[in-house]
Design a protein around this motif. Structure first.
Motif: not given
Lengths: 393, 316
Positions: A94, A98, A200, A206-214, A217, A221, B52, B56-58, B61, B65-69
């Motif tokens: 990860i 990431m 972050v 604002p960024s989204t980190w660790g999105a679900l990637d099917l 995509y 990556h 989650e 957040s399906i790429f 989003s 707000i900033p968000w991390i998983h």
């Protein structure tokens, strides 16, 4: 001021960390990497660094916190060994996926079972597909130098990958050797400031980190990571050149030791290379054309460069200090792949040694050169794969 | 405390268009995260869970707000990293705005696989609010039992059958485990009471240090209920005392809501498909045991709160 000092390998790493003064260090104790974190904790307690430490409750949490902290937007370092890195396994992938430029000292140690605290490379070799840059070192100086170069390599914008700085447990981590500790300010200047990407800690963007990637995509990556790892090869070369300009010590992706006219070459990783060089020097005095190719960068692996370096070599003994049960050793597999397209392939075979810290003495290395001499003379590799120095072998 | 009407006018943390199930009450609290306090930048972290994956399906989003998983079992640790980097950068003068941090996990990611990293994060004292939305099973992977699953519930790994009435034994009381961490704030809240919930969120966020909120959040497919029943089931969970609303501030218990009349837990249970099989005479002992456990738990909390009142009366 730069100074020569006698220090253990682990101590050298903590000194390097002191000079780098990372923003955050999450860490968990495990033998033999403990001293790195103990010394560094003292630096924090004494105000020699202003790093925030997180004394986490496991290595899984250590790497999780490393990823969170790095994504938040700063420089992050840690250290571990063996089972500690095994517990990080999920998070290693990860961290690299990431694209967090975390730098980790890995003091190589055997994996359980049976439980064993001594050096072999089963920990880092098992993680060779985890997407981390892996740099190896023969001695304290090289490990320290790799650590100083690691943040610069990891943080290059076309790389942004974590780096594992490896050395042998106890043999290097706990043995005192003399080495050159560079000037603090010079090191800081060499490394420079941390440049964050989509941190972050930025509520305005604002960024989204660790999105679900099917399916639509994920593979792109992964390919991007592959390209970054390819770029890492140039980054390692370039940073090593900059390092040589400032500090005088030159490093390549691997070290070629007396192989220009060598007929018989050993390829190995880490501390055993010191003894191999001694043996080579002895044999060279007697006119024996032997040499060593010492791996520094295992990931990315320099296939073409190694093939070119071995162009005139006739036989290669690949020493693996880890096992891939049911397959050849991991280094051997790479070397044979590197040689496949060579116009004139040398003979190449594999020996496993040193698991769980068993020593390989100079006499044993002489034996290897005697064996590959026989193989070369007879034109036949008697045993493609074998263990060295094992009962019942 | 702003009224709900005032809160609704503020920018929420969570956009519509997410892929949570129809009727899922989880977005009730995610929308609140930025609405209960003023003056803080809010950052959220998620364990792997329904929220989650559905937010957040790429390349989309729902998070404003900033968000991390990063993974399932470690939001306590990954958010420890984020929060610590904030302190590091603040100390070095690189950040000046005040930030607050929220970690979110389901009961599987919190009671079970994430318990260690949660415990570590709380014990180390990070300025972090951990919110567990407890729907009583691993719903994201298809309703497998967790240690939060109530006795008798049928799940895909504790199915009812000829030899089984469903989940055996009592659920874990995570809120009490969190109280044992000696942190400044622990609360149980329910998704049906937005006033109580928003007050608790505000207290937890404004506290300087770790805080934990355990939030009852019914699950439409997991509880086998109609999409319009989640809020009602949460309300009945509280009215039957299955889910007491209380908070523990610096170790002192306070009950936030005492039901006006005794409502048997069956009134809550038998509206749910996961307990329906127990509505037969041969399972009366299971239902009785369930009721007794609910009472035992409620009485324990009452005693804690009463001892606080007794002590303060003695002091006065």
């Amino acid at each position: 001021m730069s100074k020569v000092l006698a220090i253990t390998g682990a101590g050298a790493m903590s000194e390097g960390m002191r000079q780098i003064n990372p923003d955050v260090v999450p860490a968990f104790p495990i033998t033999p990497s403990t001293q790195v974190i103990e010394d560094f904790s003292q630096f924090v307690a004494d105000g020699k660094v202003d790093t925030e430490m997180i004394t986490v409750e496991s290595e899984h949490s250590a790497m999780s916190a490393c990823i969170g902290a790095a994504a938040a937007g700063g420089r992050v370092m840690t250290a571990t060994s063996s089972a500690g890195m095994a517990l990080m396994w999920e998070m290693l992938y990860i961290a690299s996926s990431m694209r967090q430029p975390v730098v980790m000292t890995l003091i190589n140690r055997a994996l359980s079972a049976p439980i064993n605290i001594h050096a072999d490379h089963s920990d880092s070799m098992g993680a060779r597909d985890a997407g981390w840059i892996q740099l190896y070192a023969e001695n304290n100086q090289e490990a320290y130098d790799n650590l100083i170069m690691a943040p610069k390599i990891a943080e290059k914008m076309d790389v942004r990958l974590p780096v594992m700085v490896c050395m042998d447990g106890f043999i290097i981590s706990h043995c005192v050797q003399t080495m050159q500790l560079e000037d603090d300010d010079k090191v800081k200047k060499f490394i420079g400031g941390f440049e964050s990407t989509y941190p972050v800690l930025d509520t305005e963007n604002p960024s989204t980190w660790g999105a679900l990637d099917l399916q639509d995509y994920y593979i792109e990556h992964k390919r991007a990571q592959h390209i970054a790892m390819k770029n890492a090869k140039d980054a390692i070369k370039k940073v090593s050149e900059e390092f040589a300009d400032i500090f005088g010590r030159k490093y390549e992706l691997f070290e070629s030791y007396r192989i220009d006219d060598a007929e018989r070459v050993i390829i190995a990783i880490n501390s055993v290379c010191g003894e191999i060089k001694e043996v080579i020097d002895e044999r060279r005095e007697a006119g024996d054309k032997v040499g060593l190719l010492k791996i520094r960068s295992f990931r990315p692996f320099p296939y073409e460069e190694i093939a070119a370096a071995l162009e005139r070599v006739k036989i290669v003994t690949v020493l693996d200090r880890s096992e891939s049960m049911g397959a050849y050793g991991p280094l051997f597999t790479e070397i044979r792949t590197a040689l496949f397209d060579a116009p004139e392939k040398p003979m190449v075979y594999n020996r496993i040694f040193g698991l769980g810290g068993r020593e390989l003495f100079m006499s044993d290395i002489h034996d290897i050169f005697e064996e590959n001499k026989t193989y070369l003379e007879t034109g036949k590799v008697e045993k493609m794969f074998d263990y060295l120095k094992v009962r019942g072998g | 405390m702003p009224s709900l009407q005032e809160m609704a006018k503020k920018e929420g943390a969570f956009a519509g268009g997410h892929r949570m199930c129809a009727g899922c009450p989880v977005p009730i609290f995610t929308k609140m995260l930025t609405r209960v306090t003023d003056g803080y930048e809010i950052v959220a972290g998620n364990a792997t869970c329904c929220l989650e994956v559905a937010s957040s399906i790429f390349p989309y989003s729902a998070w404003k707000i900033p968000w991390i998983h990063t993974a399932f079992e470690n939001v306590g640790a990954s958010m420890s990293g984020v929060e610590t980097m904030y302190r590091a950068l603040k100390k070095r003068g690189k950040i000046t705005k005040p930030y607050k941090f929220i970690a979110i996990g389901g009961d599987g990611g919190t009671y079970d696989i994430g318990l260690q990293s949660l415990s570590g994060a709380m014990e180390r004292g990070h300025d972090l609010v951990y919110i567990c939305y407890d729907n009583g099973a691993y719903m994201n992977t298809g309703v497998q039992r967790s240690s939060a699953t109530p006795m008798g519930a049928t799940t895909t790994t504790t199915p009812m059958g000829e030899q089984s009435y469903g989940r055996q034994g009592n659920r874990k009381d995570l809120s009490r485990i969190m109280v044992a961490h000696n942190i400044g704030y622990v609360a149980q809240a329910s998704i049906h009471d937005p006033v109580d919930l928003s007050e608790k969120l505000k207290k937890a966020i404004e506290l300087d240090g770790p805080a934990f909120i355990n939030l009852l959040s019914p699950c439409i497919p997991g509880w086998k209920i109609a999409p319009d029943m989640a809020v009602e089931l949460a309300r009945l969970g509280v009215e039957t005392k299955y889910w007491p609303l209380y908070e523990v501030i610096d170790g002192e218990y306070k009950i936030n809501y005492t039901p006006k009349k005794e409502v048997p837990v069956t009134e809550w249970m038998f509206l749910q498909g996961r307990f329906k099989h127990l509505n037969k005479p041969e399972y009366s002992d299971v239902v009785d045991a369930f009721q007794k456990d609910v009472e035992r738990n409620w009485n324990w909390i009452v005693r804690q709160a009463a001892s606080v009142e007794l002590l303060s009366a003695e002091v006065n």
